[in-house]
Design a protein around this motif. Structure first.
Motif, PDB file in Angstrom:
ATOM      1  N   ARG A 141       3.953  -6.532  -1.224  1.00 57.29           N
ATOM      2  CA  ARG A 141       2.508  -6.337  -1.344  1.00 57.29           C
ATOM      3  C   ARG A 141       1.908  -7.635  -1.856  1.00 57.29           C
ATOM      4  N   VAL A 142       0.810  -8.073  -1.267  1.00 62.47           N
ATOM      5  CA  VAL A 142       0.086  -9.251  -1.736  1.00 62.47           C
ATOM      6  C   VAL A 142      -0.971  -8.809  -2.732  1.00 62.47           C
TER       7      VAL A 142
ATOM      8  N   LEU B  23      -3.573 -15.389   4.279  1.00 62.67           N
ATOM      9  CA  LEU B  23      -3.646 -13.945   4.460  1.00 62.67           C
ATOM     10  C   LEU B  23      -3.600 -13.562   5.937  1.00 62.67           C
TER      11      LEU B  23
ATOM     12  N   VAL C 101      -4.085 -10.455  -4.816  1.00 62.56           N
ATOM     13  CA  VAL C 101      -4.960 -11.620  -4.983  1.00 62.56           C
ATOM     14  C   VAL C 101      -5.715 -11.462  -6.292  1.00 62.56           C
TER      15      VAL C 101
ATOM     16  N   ILE D 224      -2.656  -5.780   1.169  1.00 60.44           N
ATOM     17  CA  ILE D 224      -3.324  -6.767   0.323  1.00 60.44           C
ATOM     18  C   ILE D 224      -4.177  -6.040  -0.700  1.00 60.44           C
TER      19      ILE D 224
ATOM     20  N   ARG E 187      -6.747  -6.698  -3.669  1.00 57.43           N
ATOM     21  CA  ARG E 187      -7.609  -7.739  -4.237  1.00 57.43           C
ATOM     22  C   ARG E 187      -8.164  -7.268  -5.568  1.00 57.43           C
TER      23      ARG E 187
END
Length: 254
Positions: free
Chosen positions: A246-247, A218, A249, A226, A228
């Motif tokens: 876009r990440v 990250l 998690v 990000i 989450r």
């Protein structure tokens, strides 16, 4: 578990990219797919009336503290026969199993397995890794990289296309991408949504596990947003970024 139904390939090669493109064109822009993290590289995908399980594992080494994925699925895909990504014995029911590269046709869905190296020495240490590409729940290009370890070649990039959602290992070790290798693969593929896999958590037997924590990856992602979540997310075509990446998690629930 009953005798496995190993599905045979309908073909392979660069023509696969065109076939997947046609499949994507006919997808309805409605519906969704629910993605649940079951730990390490293992995810359950639910959508279009199907349950697809990718990379079930044995609880040993880097997966020692995870619950083994005892879930019902219609289709199981494995990236190799290694115990952290290809342990199919003991799964409930009698799902079809995909384990080899090629093109596989199902009603309303096409699956493609793409061969890559499972290490950075031409596969001489850990052999072949199978990357899985398919459409489900209105998402036209889901790409699970399994235990990819070598840089993506031009031919592989053509076969993979631009992923709507990519599952990419980031923890490193001898048989999968580390943070910097993962970032290089992301730059090559330009995915819309990035879901990291195979990183160090409290589940690992650290004496037998060489992977690093998610934060190492990250920290390299710069200004990439990000998101989450807990262990699952539902995605529809409308949730895909129109530009950029876009990440997401998905935190395994212990």
């Amino acid at each position: 578990m009953k005798r496995r139904q190993f599905v045979q390939s309908a073909g392979a090669g660069l023509l696969a990219a065109a076939g997947l493109g046609r499949a994507k064109q006919v997808l309805a822009q409605t519906g969704s797919v629910t993605i649940q993290s079951l730990g390490h590289m293992c995810f359950l995908f639910t959508g279009d009336g199907r349950r697809i399980l990718v990379n079930p594992f044995r609880a040993i080494g880097c997966t020692a503290g995870y619950r083994e994925p005892q879930v019902n699925a219609d289709l199981v895909m494995i990236s190799s026969r290694l115990l952290d990504e290809g342990a199919i014995e003991g799964l409930p029911g009698n799902p079809r199993v995909l384990a080899d590269p090629g093109i596989f046709e199902f009603p309303g869905m096409q699956v493609q397995g793409i061969s890559t190296d499972h290490d950075q020495v031409g596969g001489r240490r850990f052999g072949r890794n199978v990357v899985w590409r398919w459409n489900q729940g209105g998402i036209g290009n889901i790409l699970h990289l399994g235990g990819a370890a070598a840089p993506i070649t031009v031919e592989q990039q053509i076969l993979m296309g631009r992923p709507d959602v990519v599952f990419i290992p980031v923890g490193g070790g001898p048989k999968a991408y580390g943070p910097e290798e993962a970032r290089a693969a992301i730059q090559a593929l330009n995915p819309r949504i990035i879901i990291p896999t195979q990183y160090l958590t409290q589940a690992a037997d650290t004496a037998a596990c060489e992977i690093v924590a998610l934060d190492n990856f990250l920290a390299l992602m710069g200004d990439t947003p990000i998101d989450r979540r807990s262990d699952s997310i539902s995605l529809s075509p409308a949730d895909l970024p129109e530009s950029g990446s876009r990440v997401v998690v998905l935190d395994y629930v212990f």
